[in-house]
Design a protein around this motif. Structure first.
Motif, short mmCIF file in Angstrom:
data_model
loop_
_atom_site.label_atom_id
_atom_site.label_comp_id
_atom_site.label_asym_id
_atom_site.label_seq_id
_atom_site.Cartn_x
_atom_site.Cartn_y
_atom_site.Cartn_z
N ASN A 112 90.00 54.79 23.21
CA ASN A 112 90.40 56.16 22.94
C ASN A 112 89.46 57.13 23.64
OD1 ASN A 112 88.15 55.86 21.32
ND2 ASN A 112 89.01 56.94 19.59
N GLY A 113 88.92 56.70 24.75
CA GLY A 113 88.01 57.53 25.54
C GLY A 113 88.43 57.49 26.99
N GLY A 114 87.59 58.00 27.82
CA GLY A 114 87.89 57.98 29.24
C GLY A 114 88.13 59.36 29.78
N GLN A 115 88.57 59.40 30.99
CA GLN A 115 88.75 60.65 31.70
C GLN A 115 89.98 61.40 31.21
OE1 GLN A 115 88.96 58.84 35.50
NE2 GLN A 115 86.76 58.54 35.66
N GLN A 116 89.92 62.71 31.28
CA GLN A 116 91.02 63.55 30.81
C GLN A 116 92.33 63.26 31.55
OE1 GLN A 116 91.21 65.48 28.21
NE2 GLN A 116 89.10 64.97 27.67
N GLY A 117 92.26 62.92 32.83
CA GLY A 117 93.47 62.65 33.61
C GLY A 117 94.25 61.45 33.09
N GLN A 118 93.63 60.66 32.23
CA GLN A 118 94.31 59.49 31.68
C GLN A 118 94.80 59.76 30.26
OE1 GLN A 118 90.99 56.83 32.04
NE2 GLN A 118 91.68 56.05 34.01
N GLY A 119 94.86 61.01 29.86
CA GLY A 119 95.35 61.35 28.53
C GLY A 119 94.38 60.96 27.44
N GLY A 120 93.10 60.89 27.75
CA GLY A 120 92.12 60.54 26.74
C GLY A 120 92.06 59.05 26.44
N ARG A 121 92.66 58.23 27.28
CA ARG A 121 92.62 56.78 27.11
C ARG A 121 92.11 56.13 28.38
NH1 ARG A 121 97.98 54.80 23.89
NH2 ARG A 121 97.47 55.91 22.00
N PHE A 122 91.43 55.01 28.19
CA PHE A 122 91.00 54.23 29.33
C PHE A 122 91.59 52.84 29.17
CE2 PHE A 122 88.28 51.39 31.71
CZ PHE A 122 88.17 52.07 32.92
N ILE A 123 92.35 52.39 30.15
CA ILE A 123 93.01 51.09 30.08
C ILE A 123 92.07 50.00 30.57
CG2 ILE A 123 94.94 49.72 30.94
CD1 ILE A 123 96.51 52.41 31.05
N LEU A 124 91.82 49.02 29.69
CA LEU A 124 90.99 47.86 30.05
C LEU A 124 91.84 46.72 30.59
CD1 LEU A 124 88.65 47.92 26.93
CD2 LEU A 124 87.98 48.43 29.28
N ALA A 125 93.03 46.53 30.01
CA ALA A 125 93.97 45.50 30.47
C ALA A 125 95.37 46.04 30.24
CB ALA A 125 93.78 44.20 29.69
N SER A 126 96.19 45.97 31.27
CA SER A 126 97.54 46.51 31.19
C SER A 126 98.55 45.38 31.36
CB SER A 126 97.74 47.55 32.29
OG SER A 126 99.05 48.04 32.29
N ALA A 127 99.29 45.10 30.31
CA ALA A 127 100.35 44.09 30.35
C ALA A 127 99.87 42.78 30.96
CB ALA A 127 101.58 44.62 31.06
N ALA A 128 98.71 42.32 30.55
CA ALA A 128 98.15 41.08 31.08
C ALA A 128 98.88 39.89 30.49
CB ALA A 128 96.66 41.00 30.74
N LYS A 129 99.27 38.96 31.32
CA LYS A 129 99.91 37.73 30.86
C LYS A 129 99.20 36.58 31.56
CE LYS A 129 104.42 35.76 29.96
NZ LYS A 129 104.22 35.39 28.60
N ASP A 130 98.78 35.61 30.77
CA ASP A 130 98.07 34.42 31.24
C ASP A 130 96.62 34.70 31.63
OD1 ASP A 130 100.29 32.75 30.81
OD2 ASP A 130 101.12 33.29 32.77
N ALA A 131 96.18 35.95 31.60
CA ALA A 131 94.78 36.28 31.89
C ALA A 131 94.03 36.35 30.57
CB ALA A 131 94.68 37.62 32.61
N THR A 132 92.85 35.74 30.52
CA THR A 132 92.09 35.74 29.27
C THR A 132 90.97 36.79 29.25
OG1 THR A 132 90.63 34.01 30.11
CG2 THR A 132 92.54 33.31 28.77
N TYR A 133 90.74 37.50 30.36
CA TYR A 133 89.68 38.50 30.39
C TYR A 133 90.12 39.72 31.17
CZ TYR A 133 84.98 40.46 30.73
OH TYR A 133 83.89 41.29 30.63
N SER A 134 89.77 40.88 30.65
CA SER A 134 90.18 42.14 31.26
C SER A 134 89.41 42.46 32.53
CB SER A 134 89.95 43.29 30.26
OG SER A 134 88.57 43.46 30.01
N GLY A 135 88.27 41.85 32.68
CA GLY A 135 87.35 42.25 33.73
C GLY A 135 86.32 43.18 33.13
N SER A 136 85.25 43.38 33.82
CA SER A 136 84.15 44.19 33.32
C SER A 136 84.16 45.55 34.01
CB SER A 136 82.84 43.44 33.62
OG SER A 136 81.75 44.16 33.15
#
Length: 177
Positions: A112-136
């Motif tokens: 529920n944080g991040g840059q204003q251009g993202q609507g106050g949200r920061f996406i860590l993983a978007s519709a991930a399938k078969d991936a077990t880690y979002s990345g760092s």
């Protein structure tokens, strides 16, 4: 001092019995009806925090009422500080991992944080399938200004995004570097 054949055989028997006990314990534990195959892990810097779902319906999609109750319960848990939490500095890197069972189904994660251009949200993983880690990612990009950032992880099939199977919440508490 030399070991006798009897001593070696006795020691071997102890090792076999111990291995059998551990193996049997693992098999017994794996037959328990717990939700341990549905876990999410928050990674902050070099530390991690593992949690069972905050909301879960025995592998079935949560109803709309259950989803609303889950959000209300999460809001109260955030207020009273009972969510799984980790301290974070802006120089840390953060990521989210899920168990293979969750990854097979599909999931997403955001803050529920991040840059204003993202609507106050920061996406860590978007519709991930078969991936077990979002990345760092750098924590500085994902934190909100309040000092308490909520991370939401949702198990859902990308082909049926309204069907939510599990929800996890983590709280990041921003600390000075």
């Amino acid at each position: 001092m030399s070991l006798s054949t009897r001593a070696v055989a006795g020691l071997g028997a102890v090792v076999v019995i111990a291995a059998g006990t551990v193996g049997g314990s693992i098999a017994y534990a794996s037959n328990q009806h717990e939700i341990s195959d549905h876990r999410a892990t928050l990674v902050v810097g070099n530390s991690s925090l593992v949690a069972d779902p905050f909301c879960f319906n025995a592998g079935q999609p949560l109803t709309e009422q259950q989803q609303e109750e889950c959000q209300d319960k999460a809001g109260k848990a955030l207020e009273d500080g009972s969510l799984p939490k980790s301290d974070v500095t802006v120089s840390d890197r953060i990521g989210v991992g899920v168990s293979p069972e969750v990854a097979e189904h599909g999931w997403w994660a955001n803050t529920n944080g991040g840059q204003q251009g993202q609507g106050g949200r920061f996406i860590l993983a978007s519709a991930a399938k078969d991936a077990t880690y979002s990345g760092s990612v750098p924590a500085s990009k994902a934190l909100n200004a309040s000092g308490k950032t909520l991370i939401t992880v949702v198990e859902t099939d990308p082909k049926a995004p309204d069907a939510i199977y599990g929800v996890w919440y983590f709280q990041l508490n921003t600390q000075a570097d």
